[in-house]
Design a protein around this motif. Structure first.
Motif, PDB file in Angstrom:
ATOM      1  N   GLY A   1       0.802  -1.216   0.000  1.00 32.59           N
ATOM      2  CA  GLY A   1       0.000   0.000   0.000  1.00 32.59           C
ATOM      3  C   GLY A   1       0.829   1.257   0.000  1.00 32.59           C
ATOM      4  N   TYR A   2       1.584   1.496   1.084  1.00 32.76           N
ATOM      5  CA  TYR A   2       2.345   2.731   1.224  1.00 32.76           C
ATOM      6  C   TYR A   2       3.339   2.911   0.081  1.00 32.76           C
ATOM      7  CZ  TYR A   2       0.836   1.844   6.058  1.00 32.76           C
ATOM      8  OH  TYR A   2       0.118   1.556   7.177  1.00 32.76           O
ATOM      9  N   PHE A   3       4.034   1.830  -0.293  1.00 33.43           N
ATOM     10  CA  PHE A   3       5.048   1.900  -1.346  1.00 33.43           C
ATOM     11  C   PHE A   3       4.531   1.369  -2.677  1.00 33.43           C
ATOM     12  CE2 PHE A   3       8.627   0.613  -3.884  1.00 33.43           C
ATOM     13  CZ  PHE A   3       9.591   1.567  -3.637  1.00 33.43           C
ATOM     14  N   GLY A   4       3.883   0.198  -2.647  1.00 37.67           N
ATOM     15  CA  GLY A   4       3.522  -0.471  -3.893  1.00 37.67           C
ATOM     16  C   GLY A   4       2.480   0.251  -4.708  1.00 37.67           C
ATOM     17  N   LEU A   5       1.494   0.865  -4.037  1.00 41.81           N
ATOM     18  CA  LEU A   5       0.418   1.515  -4.783  1.00 41.81           C
ATOM     19  C   LEU A   5       0.912   2.698  -5.619  1.00 41.81           C
ATOM     20  CD1 LEU A   5      -2.507   1.554  -5.547  1.00 41.81           C
ATOM     21  CD2 LEU A   5      -3.019   2.842  -3.460  1.00 41.81           C
ATOM     22  N   PRO A   6       1.743   3.607  -5.078  1.00 46.76           N
ATOM     23  CA  PRO A   6       2.278   4.665  -5.948  1.00 46.76           C
ATOM     24  C   PRO A   6       3.049   4.120  -7.152  1.00 46.76           C
ATOM     25  CG  PRO A   6       2.656   5.216  -3.657  1.00 46.76           C
ATOM     26  CD  PRO A   6       2.142   3.804  -3.677  1.00 46.76           C
ATOM     27  N   VAL A   7       3.785   3.005  -6.947  1.00 49.76           N
ATOM     28  CA  VAL A   7       4.512   2.396  -8.070  1.00 49.76           C
ATOM     29  C   VAL A   7       3.533   1.785  -9.069  1.00 49.76           C
ATOM     30  CG1 VAL A   7       6.208   0.643  -8.717  1.00 49.76           C
ATOM     31  CG2 VAL A   7       6.529   1.975  -6.623  1.00 49.76           C
ATOM     32  N   ALA A   8       2.464   1.149  -8.570  1.00 47.13           N
ATOM     33  CA  ALA A   8       1.448   0.569  -9.454  1.00 47.13           C
ATOM     34  C   ALA A   8       0.801   1.640 -10.319  1.00 47.13           C
ATOM     35  CB  ALA A   8       0.389  -0.164  -8.630  1.00 47.13           C
ATOM     36  N   LEU A   9       0.569   2.810  -9.746  1.00 43.91           N
ATOM     37  CA  LEU A   9      -0.033   3.908 -10.506  1.00 43.91           C
ATOM     38  C   LEU A   9       0.886   4.372 -11.630  1.00 43.91           C
ATOM     39  CD1 LEU A   9      -1.557   5.935  -7.539  1.00 43.91           C
ATOM     40  CD2 LEU A   9      -2.817   4.649  -9.265  1.00 43.91           C
ATOM     41  N   ILE A  10       2.197   4.205 -11.451  1.00 42.20           N
ATOM     42  CA  ILE A  10       3.163   4.577 -12.482  1.00 42.20           C
ATOM     43  C   ILE A  10       3.218   3.518 -13.584  1.00 42.20           C
ATOM     44  CG2 ILE A  10       5.623   4.967 -12.963  1.00 42.20           C
ATOM     45  CD1 ILE A  10       5.873   6.093 -10.129  1.00 42.20           C
ATOM     46  N   LEU A  11       3.204   2.232 -13.180  1.00 42.37           N
ATOM     47  CA  LEU A  11       3.498   1.148 -14.114  1.00 42.37           C
ATOM     48  C   LEU A  11       2.265   0.522 -14.764  1.00 42.37           C
ATOM     49  CD1 LEU A  11       6.275  -0.790 -12.133  1.00 42.37           C
ATOM     50  CD2 LEU A  11       6.565   0.988 -13.870  1.00 42.37           C
ATOM     51  N   LEU A  12       1.095   0.647 -14.140  1.00 44.31           N
ATOM     52  CA  LEU A  12      -0.076  -0.096 -14.616  1.00 44.31           C
ATOM     53  C   LEU A  12      -1.160   0.820 -15.169  1.00 44.31           C
ATOM     54  CD1 LEU A  12      -0.455  -2.634 -11.648  1.00 44.31           C
ATOM     55  CD2 LEU A  12       0.479  -3.100 -13.906  1.00 44.31           C
ATOM     56  N   PRO A  13      -1.936   0.319 -16.155  1.00 48.70           N
ATOM     57  CA  PRO A  13      -3.126   1.050 -16.610  1.00 48.70           C
ATOM     58  C   PRO A  13      -4.223   0.953 -15.562  1.00 48.70           C
ATOM     59  CG  PRO A  13      -3.004  -1.082 -17.694  1.00 48.70           C
ATOM     60  CD  PRO A  13      -1.733  -0.941 -16.906  1.00 48.70           C
TER      61      PRO A  13
ATOM     62  N   GLY B   1      -5.295  -2.484 -14.522  1.00 50.61           N
ATOM     63  CA  GLY B   1      -4.244  -3.141 -13.751  1.00 50.61           C
ATOM     64  C   GLY B   1      -4.199  -2.658 -12.318  1.00 50.61           C
ATOM     65  N   VAL B   2      -4.435  -1.349 -12.111  1.00 49.02           N
ATOM     66  CA  VAL B   2      -4.443  -0.802 -10.755  1.00 49.02           C
ATOM     67  C   VAL B   2      -5.599  -1.408  -9.947  1.00 49.02           C
ATOM     68  CG1 VAL B   2      -4.730   1.290  -9.378  1.00 49.02           C
ATOM     69  CG2 VAL B   2      -3.297   1.340 -11.424  1.00 49.02           C
TER      70      VAL B   2
END
Length: 311
Positions: free
Chosen positions: A106-118, A121-122
């Motif tokens: 959540g704290y780390f992975g979600l901001p990265v997911a917003l960068i890498l996934l459509p 995917g999010v």
């Protein structure tokens, strides 16, 4: 898809900044992190999950993902508990078992997911993350409590966790097609950001109390191994198995791989603080894995994408 370390530097610096704020708050303002840990466990986390479910409109397919991740990480944690219980003390073993079933999704992975996934995917990532969150406050909380409390006391503590009831209540409202007023849902918008801010700050608050004697090389090395060896291998195997069984959407594949490379969960510190089981050791291990993240995530994801043909 940009997997360069520079793409991840923004989220990393933001999270480390929150850790620094927590350290300053504890050092200069003498703030006790224990009430904040209680607030996260009993109020902020349940309302964050409730809001996510009410906004996400869970379908049967999404909930299958949640259930599958819950079963997978619970199994991992139980296996790690069995392997490590005779090699570490009761509290260290309980903390290792808890951390092995979760990550900073959540704290780390979600901001990265917003960068890498459509967007699709999010959404898939969020429902996978929800299964891990449910593990944290059920099986994971029980394993942690068993390092300090009896079985009866541990089960009583789980029964008192409001996150379970928030999850069930949200599912009931969705099943009955009940929509909450927009004003009420809008008032819940503050909780995800609060969850992230306080969840990272509590690491800094705990680190401010750390003494040199809290450093345990064997414990930290085991945490790093679980997070950056076991998890990537398990998620890579899961994606390859799903590809073998049938068509797998690239979005789901990428979401699963990302879950396997995030740092240790900040909730390791939150739960350790709430239960009084080695929070200083947990905070040091979380900090080490977070500092390694911008170097290892691009390397791991690049290799895993090539092996799965998703790159």
């Amino acid at each position: 898809m940009d997997l360069a370390p520079s793409a991840l530097m923004g989220p990393l610096l933001m999270l480390l900044g929150y850790v620094g704020l927590g350290w300053i708050a504890a050092q200069r303002l003498k703030i006790d992190p224990r009430p904040i840990a209680t607030l996260l466990v009993y109020l902020i986390a349940p309302l964050t999950i409730f809001r996510a479910l009410m906004n996400g409109g869970p379908t049967a397919e999404y909930l299958v993902l949640t259930l599958a991740l819950f079963i997978l990480v619970s199994t991992m944690a139980l296996l790690v508990r069995r392997v490590t219980q005779h090699r570490f003390g009761p509290q260290e073993g309980a903390l290792l078992a808890f951390s092995s079933g979760t990550g900073n999704t959540g704290y780390f992975g979600l901001p990265v997911a917003l960068i890498l996934l459509p967007p699709e995917g999010v959404t898939l990532y969020l429902f996978c993350m929800l299964g891990i969150n449910l593990y944290e406050f059920t099986v994971g909380f029980y394993l942690s409590a068993r390092g300090h409390f009896s079985m009866r006391q541990s089960l009583i503590k789980i029964a008192r966790l409001p996150l379970i009831y928030a999850f069930l209540f949200a599912l009931l409202l969705n099943a009955l097609n009940i929509t909450l007023p927009a004003s009420l849902m809008g008032s819940l918008d503050v909780f995800p950001a609060t969850y992230t801010l306080l969840g990272m700050m509590i690491i800094g608050m705990t680190l401010s109390q750390v003494t040199f004697s809290a450093w345990d090389s064997r414990f930290v090395a085991t945490c790093v191994g679980l997070r950056y060896l076991l998890w990537p291998l398990v998620m890579l195997a899961a994606v390859l198995l799903l590809q073998y069984l049938g068509p797998l959407s690239p979005e789901l594949g990428m979401a699963l791989l990302l879950l396997g490379v995030v740092p240790m969960a900040s909730n390791v510190v939150v739960v350790a603080m709430e239960l009084g089981i080695q929070p200083q050791k947990g905070a040091l291990a979380v900090l080490v894995t977070t500092l390694l993240a911008p170097l290892l995530i691009p390397l791991y994801l690049g290799l895993m994408l090539r092996l799965t043909g998703l790159g």
